[in-house]
Design an enzyme around this catalytic site. Structure first.
Site, short mmCIF file in Angstrom:
data_model
loop_
_atom_site.label_atom_id
_atom_site.label_comp_id
_atom_site.label_asym_id
_atom_site.label_seq_id
_atom_site.Cartn_x
_atom_site.Cartn_y
_atom_site.Cartn_z
N THR A 11 -31.69 -56.62 -14.20
CA THR A 11 -30.69 -57.02 -13.04
C THR A 11 -31.01 -56.72 -11.61
O THR A 11 -30.66 -57.64 -10.81
CB THR A 11 -29.37 -56.34 -13.46
OG1 THR A 11 -29.74 -55.14 -13.43
CG2 THR A 11 -28.74 -56.80 -14.56
N ARG A 43 -28.55 -61.89 -27.24
CA ARG A 43 -27.67 -61.56 -28.33
C ARG A 43 -26.54 -62.50 -28.66
O ARG A 43 -25.88 -62.51 -29.69
CB ARG A 43 -26.71 -60.29 -27.70
CG ARG A 43 -27.86 -59.16 -27.79
CD ARG A 43 -27.04 -57.83 -26.97
NE ARG A 43 -27.34 -58.02 -25.34
CZ ARG A 43 -26.96 -57.31 -24.54
NH1 ARG A 43 -26.19 -56.20 -24.86
NH2 ARG A 43 -27.28 -57.32 -23.34
C1 UD1 Z 1 -25.41 -54.67 -17.36
C2 UD1 Z 1 -25.69 -53.29 -16.72
C3 UD1 Z 1 -24.69 -52.13 -17.52
C4 UD1 Z 1 -23.14 -52.52 -17.36
C5 UD1 Z 1 -23.17 -53.73 -18.01
C6 UD1 Z 1 -21.76 -54.43 -17.83
C7 UD1 Z 1 -27.75 -53.04 -15.70
C8 UD1 Z 1 -29.00 -52.62 -15.79
N1 UD1 Z 1 -27.11 -52.87 -16.55
O1 UD1 Z 1 -25.88 -54.23 -18.75
O2 UD1 Z 1 -24.75 -50.74 -16.69
O3 UD1 Z 1 -22.46 -51.44 -18.15
O4 UD1 Z 1 -24.17 -55.15 -17.36
O5 UD1 Z 1 -21.36 -55.61 -18.45
O6 UD1 Z 1 -27.44 -53.76 -14.65
N2 UD1 Z 1 -29.74 -60.87 -15.59
C9 UD1 Z 1 -30.32 -61.52 -14.98
N3 UD1 Z 1 -31.56 -61.49 -14.85
C10 UD1 Z 1 -32.38 -60.27 -15.68
C11 UD1 Z 1 -31.43 -59.61 -16.57
C12 UD1 Z 1 -30.01 -59.97 -16.47
O7 UD1 Z 1 -30.10 -62.54 -14.02
O8 UD1 Z 1 -33.35 -60.19 -15.60
C13 UD1 Z 1 -28.29 -61.26 -15.54
C14 UD1 Z 1 -27.49 -61.86 -16.90
O9 UD1 Z 1 -27.79 -63.24 -16.97
C15 UD1 Z 1 -26.17 -61.56 -16.86
C16 UD1 Z 1 -26.04 -60.11 -16.21
O10 UD1 Z 1 -27.33 -60.12 -15.17
O11 UD1 Z 1 -25.28 -62.36 -16.41
C17 UD1 Z 1 -26.04 -58.79 -16.87
O12 UD1 Z 1 -27.20 -58.74 -17.83
P1 UD1 Z 1 -27.22 -58.25 -19.18
O13 UD1 Z 1 -28.49 -58.30 -19.94
O14 UD1 Z 1 -26.08 -58.75 -19.77
O15 UD1 Z 1 -26.85 -56.71 -18.84
P2 UD1 Z 1 -25.89 -55.43 -19.83
O16 UD1 Z 1 -26.86 -55.07 -20.87
O17 UD1 Z 1 -24.71 -56.04 -20.18
MG MG Z 2 -23.81 -58.20 -20.18
#
Ligand code: UD1
Ligand code: MG
Length: 455
Positions: free
Chosen positions: A80, A18
């Site tokens: 995550t 995004r």
């Molecule tokens: C996530 C939460 C959501 C919360 C929000 C708060 C989950 C499933 N969802 O959503 O409940 O309200 O954050 O900001 O946890 N990342 C990895 N590997 C992955 C995916 C993500 O390391 O495979 C890291 C990203 O770099 C980031 C963080 O995890 O720093 C959060 O990922 P992001 O995709 O931003 O999650 P949100 O959709 O924001």
């Molecule tokens: Mg996020």
């Protein structure tokens, strides 16, 4: 570092699609520092036993930036929960508390980290403590489903939530403290049967509850603190929130900000006592300002040190390596780079001072330029104490102007000048009596003739 029996995992492997950027999301800057750098700073003062950053293989720049902090690789990123699993090896043998932080949540405070760990260690030994908040617009944050007795039942992601669940205002900040002895047992049970087809970390709450383990919510009353940056708009919002925090802190510490909203700080700006800052002043990283300094409107300062009682600006630019002594005046449209100005020196108008030393009390006239670069190499200019550099002098480095010496206005000084000498390179002035008057008469006649011929 204090021993807290806490390890931290920072998740930073997400694609950050995004953001629409070639730069990994967590390296985007807030207050002059990559988001993940803010978290690492907070963890350093918090004092973890171990910290590991989870990245993906195509993000070598993240690993380079966080070094010497170790990284674990998540390949490919599948959510995550999957990301935390990537840190299993790095955390092996650790059974204290594990703080899970998101690399895109840069405003988190040390105080909240502490509250999270305390909650995890609280009554009935819950397996998981989750940070919750109630933002003005819950948007697409995950929602915390609480039971009536206050325990946390589950977290539902926005995309998977029912309409009723979407009505819940309490959201998941993404930060958790989990009992290290139970974390991986929980993660091993996380599946990917959901709207995104990802392994959600958030699922560990419901899994813990099924096992009979408690989960609790810690609620922060500052939604800004847990703002997750997912887009450029979010980045600008985080910047605004962080700047607000820095401005407040500066004023609490004794600085006067004439228009607080128009002063932009870096995360590491250091201000002395009774500093006054005018509107539209921007601080880049690495700035230290001494007591009683006045920074006037529209100045840009980066990598510079300014000693007590100096006056900077308006419209001044201090670049890296500018070392401004006590009581020095730097005026409008003066740029200083990699230069030391000793006490009481003045450069008040329209100058470039680079790779230089300016002695005590020297006066740099308007339009003075240190010609420090020949297209290949940089050279130094030295201006002795009490020297007076005439307006529009070009100082062709390497060159030294002695103590108390004067250079004539408009001179190009390419050779050293002895102490107390005058150096001048202007062509001698000529005067032609009434030349201007005759010139005007002649030109006026020519013009009239031309207009007559044209009819
Ligand atoms: C996530 C939460 C959501 C919360 C929000 C708060 C989950 C499933 N969802 O959503 O409940 O309200 O954050 O900001 O946890 N990342 C990895 N590997 C992955 C995916 C993500 O390391 O495979 C890291 C990203 O770099 C980031 C963080 O995890 O720093 C959060 O990922 P992001 O995709 O931003 O999650 P949100 O959709 O924001
Ligand atoms: Mg996020």
């Amino acid at each position: 570092m204090t021993q807290t029996n806490v390890a931290a995992v920072i998740l930073a492997a997400g694609l950050g699609t995004r953001m629409k950027s070639a730069v990994p999301k967590v390296l985007h800057k807030v207050a002059g520092q990559p988001m993940i750098g803010h978290l690492l700073d907070r963890l350093t003062s918090f004092g973890t036993d171990r910290t590991v950053v989870v990245t993906s293989p195509d993000m070598s720049t993240v690993a380079e930036y966080v070094a010497p902090c170790p990284t674990a690789t998540q390949d490919p990123p599948l959510g995550t929960g999957h990301a935390v699993l990537a840190a299993r090896e790095a955390l092996s043998g650790f059974d204290g508390d594990i703080l899970i932080l998101f690399g895109d949540t840069p405003l988190l405070t040390e105080e909240t980290m502490r509250a999270m760990v305390e909650a995890r260690r609280g009554k009935n030994n819950p397996a998981v403590a989750v940070l919750g908040f109630t933002p003005e617009d819950p948007g697409e944050y995950g929602r915390l489903v609480n039971e009536s007795n206050g325990g946390l039942e589950k977290i539902v992601e926005y995309r998977d939530a029912t309409d009723a669940e979407r009505e819940i205002g309490l959201c998941n900040a993404g930060i958790m403290a989990v009992d290290g002895a139970r974390l991986f047992a929980l993660l091993d049970e996380v599946g990917n049967d959901n709207a995104k087809g990802e392994y959600y970390l958030t699922d560990i709450v419901a899994i813990a509850r099924k096992k009979g383990w408690g989960c609790v919510t810690v609620e922060t009353d500052d939604p800004d603190e847990v703002m997750g940056v997912n887009s450029r708009t979010g980045l600008a919002e985080a910047e605004a929130a962080f700047q607000y925090r820095l401005r407040l802190q500066a004023m609490e510490d004794g600085a006067t900000l004439q228009d607080p909203d128009a002063v932009w700080f870096s995360h590491d700006t250091r201000l002395g006592k009774d500093v006054t800052i005018g509107p539209n002043v921007v601080f880049g990283p690495g700035v230290e300002i001494g007591d009683n300094v006045e920074i006037r409107a529209f100045s840009h300062i980066e990598g510079a040190t300014v000693d007590r009682d100096a006056i900077i600006g308006p419209f001044a630019r201090l670049r890296p390596g500018a070392d401004i002594g006590a009581d020095v005046h730097i005026g409008n449209f003066v740029e200083v780079k990699e230069a030391r100005l000793d006490e009481g020196a003045k450069a008040n108008h329209l100058s470039y001072i680079g790779d230089s030393w300016v002695g005590k009390g020297a006066n740099i006239g308007a339009g003075t330029i240190t010609c420090n670069y020949d297209g290949f190499f940089k050279s130094r200019t030295e201006i002795g104490p009490g020297a007076f550099i005439g307006s529009n002098t070009a100082l062709v480095a390497p060159v030294k102007v002695g103590a108390g010496a004067i250079t004539g206005a408009g001179s190009v000084i390419a050779k050293d000048v002895a102490d107390d000498a005058l150096a001048i390179t202007r062509a001698p002035q000529e005067e032609r009596t009434e030349w201007a008057l005759k010139y005007r008469i002649r030109k006026k006649a020519e013009k009239e003739k031309e207009q007559k011929e044209a009819g």
